[in-house]
Design a protein around this motif. Structure first.
Motif, PDB file in Angstrom:
ATOM      1  N   GLU A 136      23.320  29.363 -26.147  1.00 11.30           N
ATOM      2  CA  GLU A 136      22.742  30.686 -26.386  1.00 11.30           C
ATOM      3  C   GLU A 136      22.784  31.533 -25.121  1.00 11.30           C
ATOM      4  OE1 GLU A 136      18.333  32.271 -27.437  1.00 11.30           O
ATOM      5  OE2 GLU A 136      19.167  30.836 -28.864  1.00 11.30           O
ATOM      6  N   ARG A 185      19.317  37.053 -27.313  1.00  9.68           N
ATOM      7  CA  ARG A 185      18.704  37.211 -28.631  1.00  9.68           C
ATOM      8  C   ARG A 185      19.010  38.615 -29.122  1.00  9.68           C
ATOM      9  NH1 ARG A 185      17.468  32.543 -30.588  1.00  9.68           N
ATOM     10  NH2 ARG A 185      15.926  33.442 -31.976  1.00  9.68           N
ATOM     11  N   ASP A 216      20.123  34.617 -32.677  1.00  9.54           N
ATOM     12  CA  ASP A 216      20.695  34.213 -31.399  1.00  9.54           C
ATOM     13  C   ASP A 216      22.094  34.783 -31.208  1.00  9.54           C
ATOM     14  OD1 ASP A 216      21.588  32.499 -33.509  1.00  9.54           O
ATOM     15  OD2 ASP A 216      22.410  31.137 -32.020  1.00  9.54           O
ATOM     16  N   TYR A 220      25.491  33.481 -29.197  1.00  7.84           N
ATOM     17  CA  TYR A 220      25.956  32.247 -28.573  1.00  7.84           C
ATOM     18  C   TYR A 220      27.394  32.400 -28.091  1.00  7.84           C
ATOM     19  CZ  TYR A 220      28.272  31.543 -33.095  1.00  7.84           C
ATOM     20  OH  TYR A 220      29.055  31.702 -34.208  1.00  7.84           O
TER      21      TYR A 220
END
Length: 639
Positions: A280, A283, A295, A297
């Motif tokens: 990650e 956010r 998330d 990533y």
């Protein structure tokens, strides 16, 4: 008072066959009766979609509704409801996607966009506040959805929002989704309907805002709502940090096509929240969301967004995949191609299961070996599925239709209700809440139609006192009255989808129904809607609206051939064909009968009673319910 506060006041009707766009005012009576989002979409679907048509024919429509509270100061009002006759199931197919589209659509002045007909070549719809036009999308056709969003933002600016499809929708893949702003997915088979109409996307800019009746009072409620979530320790430390990955340790994901359900200690290394978190890099959140459960990533190969519990389970544990980067790749491919991760995962898992049992063979798969955990093969199949190539064309028929291709032996392992799969469960699990809610869901077996709310699944973790408040404020106790709990929870979810409220990525009462933590279940919502619209909403009025929406959905499905027998209990034949299985089936059928009776439907046929329709102001449905329709067996096969 004739002015419509809270609503945009306009429905945009796009006729692709005639290449015309018409604006119609939202009738005040219809607005109050159905609110918006899911409810308003249901009304339009029932009005315009004939019985027995091919979902991929030009007679089908697509309805996009943003919800009565979309674009206001109330938090979590970001949800876009997309409704159609599903190409995946052949019944009501509605999906619900986050992002910015719902709010900006309201800011442009629209409560609903209706797509009818079929274009002669690829097109997209461009909306800039009051301006709307149909444009060529030939330069977009064939692009992934992410590429489509980028291309349209290059053309119109970074402040636009985009809904549309990827290659899977173009190739009429039944689990294709309506995608929003790159990674939000509104599932249940709507993407193929866009493709059948040669509609690639809707790009929109909305800048006008929303006028509400009492802005100060509405702001007061919104502030109260936001503060409740911001102060909660569970929200701060769990929900905002790991989002729905929390479910991997709480919700018992299926393993290798529901061979078993994994407890927290059984989650394989690679798919635990802490393993996923290693990749990650940030956010992100939807419009008006103070939490940010999604998330961002990055792996060596890709950067993606918003993996959720459903994708980790469907494309991870249920396929025997335990490598983190392999899972991320499969999830990202589904987003780019525009496919529903749950149905894709279930279909691949079913195919592997049937292959292992010898029900399908190398001849059926074109020589492809189906082995649990084989990420390389699964990635190849996801691509073949999106483009309907080889064995992928069979997988592209979707979960139940895929099983139909291989006959009754395969169909007995399709754990679907009305064409949609959500695994299998024993009737005595949580006093029948799972099996009953899957059977009664109006879009097929589903976890977001009321199931989690019926037994306050995550509310107890957020606040141990909250279930007590809910039970004292009107929610039946599922331990004593599971049928009543399911009905009230279905009503709550119908309201959430009609006001445009996020039900919470971990399914919470306070998130689905504003201020349900403070007042009786629908009293807080009544106060919010009154402040926003100037119309005096009451708890009783809201409950009636929710009932009206649900009964109208049942009626819509009756016209598509759904009968009492389709409220079924999916169990493996090894269980169903035993004494225990027969006992479970008997108990299930008793619960369904009670449910239908309490819903105001005939328990023998599943058809809403005349007096129920009259009580709910659905007189226009009565004549249709007195007719007989061909029995549903899913949408027609295309291979």
């Amino acid at each position: 008072m004739s002015r419509l506060y809270m609503w945009g006041g306009t429905i945009l009707i796009v006729d692709l066959s005639r290449e015309k766009i018409v604006k119609k005012p939202l009738e005040r009576e219809i607005a109050v009766q159905y609110l918006g989002g899911r409810g308003l979409n249901d009304y339009m679907l029932y009005k315009y979609v004939p019985a027995g048509i091919d979902p991929l024919g030009p007679e089908n429509i697509i309805a996009l509704g943003n919800g009565a509270l979309a674009g206001t100061v109330m938090p979590f009002t970001s949800r876009l409801h997309i409704s159609t006759l599903s190409s995946l199931t052949g019944i009501l197919g509605d999906g619900n996607a986050g992002g910015d589209f719902a709010a900006k659509m309201k800011h442009a002045g629209y409560d609903q966009i209706i797509i009818t007909g079929k274009a002669s070549k690829p097109v997209y719809v461009w909306i800039d506040d009051d301006h709307a036009e149909i444009r060529s999308a030939e330069h977009l056709w064939g692009l992934t959805f992410g590429e489509t969003v980028d291309a349209l933002r290059d053309e119109h600016g970074d402040d636009i929002t985009v809904a549309g499809i990827g290659p899977a929708g173009e190739h009429l893949v039944r689990p294709a989704s309506t995608m929003v702003d790159k990674f939000h997915s509104g599932a249940r088979g709507s993407g193929a309907v866009w493709g059948s109409k040669y509609l690639k996307a809707i790009a929109l800019r909305g800048t006008k805002g929303v006028e509400v009746y009492d802005p100060e009072k509405l702001y007061e409620y919104a502030k109260m709502d936001i503060e409740y979530f911001k102060k909660n320790e569970f929200i701060k430390k769990i929900y905002s940090v790991i989002g729905t990955h929390y479910g991997m340790l709480q919700w018992y994901p299926g393993w290798k096509y529901y061979e078993k359900y994994l407890g927290p200690e059984e989650i394989p290394v690679g798919l635990r929240p802490q393993d996923l978190a290693r990749y990650e890099i940030g956010r992100t959140s939807c419009y008006s969301c103070p939490i940010g459960c999604k998330d961002v990533y990055r792996t060596e190969e890709i950067q993606g967004y918003s993996t959720e519990f459903e994708s980790v389970f469907a494309l991870g544990t249920n396929l025997g995949i335990t490598d983190t980067e392999t899972f991320y790749k499969l999830e990202h491919m589904c987003d780019e191609y525009g496919m529903d991760v749950i149905t894709v995962g279930d279909t691949l898992a079913l195919a592997t299961f049937l292959y292992q049992k010898g029900i399908i063979t190398d001849e059926d798969t074109g020589g492809i070996k189906l082995q649990w955990g084989d990420g390389e093969t699964y990635a190849k199949l996801v691509e073949m599925m999106a483009y309907r190539k080889g064995f992928g064309a069979k997988l592209a028929e979707g979960y139940r239709n895929f099983a139909k291709l291989f006959g009754d032996k395969a169909l007995q392992y399709s754990y679907d209700v009305k064409g949609l799969g959500r695994g299998w469960y024993h009737v005595d699990f949580l006093n029948g809440v799972f099996t009953l809610s899957h059977a009664t869901s109006t879009r097929g077996a589903d976890h977001l139609r009321g199931r989690s709310w019926a037994y306050w699944e995550n509310d107890r973790n957020m606040d141990p006192e909250l279930p007590k408040k809910l039970l004292s404020n009107g929610l039946p106790d599922y331990r004593k009255d599971p049928v009543g709990a399911v009905i009230v929870s279905e009503n709550a979810c119908a309201m959430a989808d009609s006001i445009g409220r996020c039900k919470g990525s971990i399914n919470l009462w306070p998130q689905a129904v504003p201020l349900s933590w403070k007042w009786p279940l629908f009293k807080g919502l009544a106060k919010v809607l009154t402040a926003a619209s100037g119309i005096e909403f009451t708890e009783e009025m809201i409950n009636t609206i929710a009932e009206r929406i649900y009964i109208l959905e049942i009626a819509f499905n009756v016209k598509q051939g759904i009968k009492r027998k389709h409220y079924r209990l999916p169990l493996p034949p090894e269980i169903l064909n035993t004494e225990k299985g027969r006992q479970e089936l008997e108990k299930h059928n008793k619960m369904v009968d009670e449910y239908l009776e309490r819903r105001g439907c005939d328990p023998k046929t599943g058809v809403p009673k005349k007096e129920t329709l009259q009580r709910l102001g659905l007189d226009y449905v009565i004549e249709d319910m007195e007719k007989e329709y061909p029995e549903w067996d899913g949408p027609p096969l295309y291979i």
